[in-house]
Design an enzyme around this catalytic site. Structure first.
Site, short mmCIF file in Angstrom:
data_model
loop_
_atom_site.label_atom_id
_atom_site.label_comp_id
_atom_site.label_asym_id
_atom_site.label_seq_id
_atom_site.Cartn_x
_atom_site.Cartn_y
_atom_site.Cartn_z
N TYR A 1 -21.70 38.75 -54.60
CA TYR A 1 -22.95 39.35 -54.11
C TYR A 1 -22.81 40.85 -53.88
O TYR A 1 -21.84 41.31 -53.29
CB TYR A 1 -23.37 38.68 -52.78
N ARG A 59 -16.85 33.35 -14.28
CA ARG A 59 -17.54 32.54 -15.28
C ARG A 59 -17.86 31.20 -14.62
O ARG A 59 -18.82 31.10 -13.89
CB ARG A 59 -16.64 32.41 -16.50
N MET A 98 -21.48 31.07 -49.47
CA MET A 98 -21.62 29.85 -48.67
C MET A 98 -20.59 28.78 -49.03
O MET A 98 -19.98 28.17 -48.16
CB MET A 98 -23.04 29.29 -48.81
N LYS A 153 -11.13 19.93 -26.02
CA LYS A 153 -12.54 20.29 -26.21
C LYS A 153 -12.76 20.77 -27.64
O LYS A 153 -11.80 21.06 -28.36
CB LYS A 153 -12.98 21.34 -25.19
#
Ligand SMILES: Cc1ncc(COP(=O)(O)O)c(C=O)c1O
Length: 375
Positions: free
Chosen positions: A266, A144, A314, A46
């Site tokens: 940043y 679940r 990013m 998966k």
């Protein structure tokens, strides 16, 4: 390193060792077969084989003799079917409404998670006038996905509910298998066994990667490893028995020297305590290099280690390259974000997550190189 132009210009090179995946698959199956038991192993592919490429991994494992595959979504199953026309492919998340025709067309087997899904799939079999394969997923404690106790009991007392279906597997999923001392493991095993005894005849599957290491009681007929195939340690409290699969090499874009007390990135979230050589790497959070690794991540090059400094942005991240060999960290060189000296589990620990999240976050912009791919 002899690199193609595409590899050289990419932000990073993701090297995936399919020989290691194959070796890991054999090692897990051999472990369960020790003592002569006839256990088989599937592969859980998966999330695009945990980010590593379901088609490439699937083709290689099929060539190794793996016949059973699990995915989460119907579309993952459709993609895998195109690569593996003869494989048995089960969709763990079950059958979404309206997906019946596609599941039948692509011969996908739903993990049925409640009685409603059973009757919907039976309806399909009746309309087709032919039996359809089905997996029954029991919830033995995860709370679940899967049949709860009450519905499971209804199924066990009335097998006619499955008429028209071929029950190809009874399965359940472990909550805490990576913690061998957790009593939940035994509780789930006992619940599962009790149910399996009420539904004799069908093959049975319980163990994920870590479950395989809980011992023979957990193996039943079919193993369902994912993470361990891809080099994640299934025994976190002991050395990793699996072969590493992934190397991620990020390209140095620029190098600069800054004075002491200069901020980097940043908000100047990192400040130099000394004159520092900063190397800028062409990988960022858009590539799945988690922001959580800001000021925490590490890189290695030729056995040397350095820290990620400042915020991961990013498309870029910055490292303190002061103590790294200069000739290995000039623009165009590569440093390892994951590699022999920095395994996936170590990166996960730095990011305060697990190896699963690190792998499934691996970005689409990396240049991928597969070793041992099947043509
Ligand atoms: C139902 C099921 N079986 C098996 C697996 C494989 O687990 P692991 O990656 O821990 O081997 C998963 C993955 O989470 C799963 O959801």
């Amino acid at each position: 390193m002899d690199l193609s132009p595409a590899a050289r210009r990419a932000g990073a090179i993701l090297h995936i060792d399919l020989d290691a995946v194959a070796a890991n698959w054999h090692a897990l199956r051999d472990r369960a077969r020790a003592g002569g038991r006839s256990v088989d192993s599937a592969a859980v592919l998966k999330a695009d084989a945990y980010g590593l490429g379901a088609v490439e991994v699937g083709r290689r494992l099929w060539a190794e003799g793996c016949k059973f595959f699990f995915v989460a979504h119907v579309d993952e199953g459709i993609a895998l079917r195109a690569a593996l026309p003869e494989a048995w492919v089960c969709v763990l998340n079950g059958m979404p409404p309206g997906a019946e025709a596609d599941m039948i067309a692509h011969r996908l087997v739903p993990a049925l998670n409640d009685l409603g899904q059973v009757s919907a799939w039976r309806g399909c079999a009746q309309r087709q006038s032919q039996p359809l394969d089905a997996v029954v997923h029991l919830d033995t404690g995860m709370n679940r996905l899967g049949f709860g106790e009450e519905e499971a009991s209804l199924l066990a007392t009335d097998r006619m509910r499955l008429r028209g279906l071929r029950l190809s597997l009874l399965m359940s999923h472990l909550v805490s298998s990576e913690k061998p001392a957790d009593p939940l493991n035994r509780q789930q095993l006992d619940r599962f066994r009790a149910f399996v005894e009420r539904m004799p005849g069908a093959p049975v599957s319980l163990a994920n990667s870590s479950g395989i290491f809980l011992g023979a009681d957990y193996h039943f007929d079919l193993l369902r490893p994912g993470a361990a195939l891809f080099g994640i340690n299934p025994t976190p409290d002991a050395p990793n028995p699996m072969r590493p699969v992934v190397t991620l090499m990020a390209r140095v874009v620029q190098v600069r020297r800054i004075e002491a007390m200069a901020g980097v990135g940043y908000n100047h979230d990192w400040r130099s305590a000394r004159p520092t050589r900063v190397a800028v790497l062409a990988v960022g959070y858009a590539d799945g290099y988690l922001r959580a690794l800001s000021n925490r991540g590490e890189v290695t090059v030729a056995g040397h280690r350095a820290k990620v400094i400042g915020r991961v942005s990013m498309d870029l991240l910055t490292i303190d390259a002061t103590d790294l060999p200069e000739e290995l960290t000039t623009p165009g060189n590569h440093v390892d974000l994951i590699g022999p000296d920095l395994p996936v589990d170590a990166v996960a620990e730095l990011a305060r997550t697990n190896g699963y999240e690190i792998l499934t976050s691996l970005g689409a912009r990396y240049h991928r190189v597969y070793a041992g791919a099947v043509a």
